[in-house]
Design an enzyme around this catalytic site. Structure first.
Site, PDB file in Angstrom:
ATOM      1  CG  ASP A 128      -1.848  -1.148   1.284  1.00  0.00           C
ATOM      2  OD1 ASP A 128      -2.145  -1.701   0.211  1.00  0.00           O
ATOM      3  OD2 ASP A 128      -2.275  -1.509   2.394  1.00  0.00           O
TER       4      ASP A 128
HETATM    5  N1  URA Z   1      -1.154  -5.948   3.966  1.00  0.00           N
HETATM    6  C1  URA Z   1      -1.677  -4.705   3.928  1.00  0.00           C
HETATM    7  O1  URA Z   1      -2.741  -4.460   4.503  1.00  0.00           O
HETATM    8  N2  URA Z   1      -1.002  -3.749   3.259  1.00  0.00           N
HETATM    9  C2  URA Z   1       0.184  -3.965   2.655  1.00  0.00           C
HETATM   10  O2  URA Z   1       0.766  -3.042   2.065  1.00  0.00           O
HETATM   11  C3  URA Z   1       0.721  -5.257   2.702  1.00  0.00           C
HETATM   12  C4  URA Z   1       0.034  -6.234   3.361  1.00  0.00           C
END
Ligand code: URA
Length: 263
Positions: A112
């Site tokens: 993310d």
């Molecule tokens: N899980 C998440 O919620 N976000 C990420 O970036 C990676 C794993």
């Protein structure tokens, strides 16, 4: 091992069209083994060749495998909507390798925009597929800071399995260790959308900070600052593929066996 013309070596490494690459050589902008080479058709053993283009030192890689320490506020998309793309953190030749529509390296999975940490990139489609495939269960370790104090019940639920909104089958952490009042180290072997955030929400808590510290046996190096990248070494590739049983690896791991493991 293959000998290649210098213009083709440059082209394969992303320094422009064949014509541009020939021009760079003919204009004396390419140094090979410490000396200017202005013959675009001169041939060299490509594997391991060190050269410099317009003063930028480079090493030939048939396929690109790299790690990036993803900073916060970068998107893992080629076409980001809110923040800059992680691809802008890489030098142009790495973004252009191979030419054509599918040029350059691609991230192996996504983090993310607000997640930091270890991200792998490659232009080897088979490697990307293997690493992303749920069948291969490559464990990924996330350091999670949460909003409310962690308790033993939350840890237990994360280990036993929680139900996420899009799938009745519970997802569980392969490992979950409380590392502080507000900190957890969570190991996952799948990569569902926002999985860590949704698992933490399912135990009535909330992710404040998320950092990926490890993929398989490969740790994010302490000296790789946020925003920096480096090539994966033969040992790095081997450690991703052999996370648990180092004993299963050949005693003398050479370039060929690690490349095979990578594929
Ligand atoms: N899980 C998440 O919620 N976000 C990420 O970036 C990676 C794993």
């Amino acid at each position: 091992m293959a000998r290649m013309q210098l213009q083709d070596i440059l082209f394969s490494q992303g320094f422009g069209t064949r014509r541009v690459c020939a021009g760079l050589v003919q204009q004396g902008m390419v140094i090979v083994n410490g000396a200017v080479c202005d013959d675009a058709a001169a041939d060299f053993e490509a594997q391991g060749l060190h050269f410099a283009v317009q003063g930028v030192a480079w090493e030939y890689h048939e396929k690109a495998y790299l790690m990036l320490h993803k900073p916060t506020a970068y998107e893992c998309s080629q076409k980001p909507s809110m923040h800059p793309s992680i691809y802008t953190l890489l030098p142009a030749p790495i973004r252009q390798r191979g030419g054509g529509a599918a040029a350059g390296v691609q991230a192996v999975g996504r983090l993310d925009q607000d997640t930091t940490g270890l991200l792998l990139l490659s232009d080897d489609g088979k490697f990307i597929h293997r690493m992303s495939s749920p069948r291969h269960h490559v464990p990924k370790v996330y350091e999670v800071t949460v909003k409310h104090p962690v308790d033993a019940l939350q840890v237990q639920k994360l280990l036993e399995g929680v139900v996420l909104d899009d799938d009745p089958k519970p997802v569980r952490a392969a490992a979950c260790v409380q590392t502080g009042e507000l900190q957890l180290s969570l190991t996952l072997t799948e990569g569902k959308y926002h999985q860590v955030k949704r698992m933490i929400a399912a135990v009535s808590n909330r992710v404040e900070l998320l950092h990926r510290s490890r993929i398989g046996g490969l740790l994010l190096p302490a000296d790789l600052a946020a925003g920096q990248w480096r090539w994966l070494t033969v040992d790095d590739l081997a450690s991703i593929s052999a996370p648990v049983s180092a004993a299963a690896l050949p005693d003398t791991l050479n370039e060929t066996s690690a490349a095979t493991l990578a594929r």
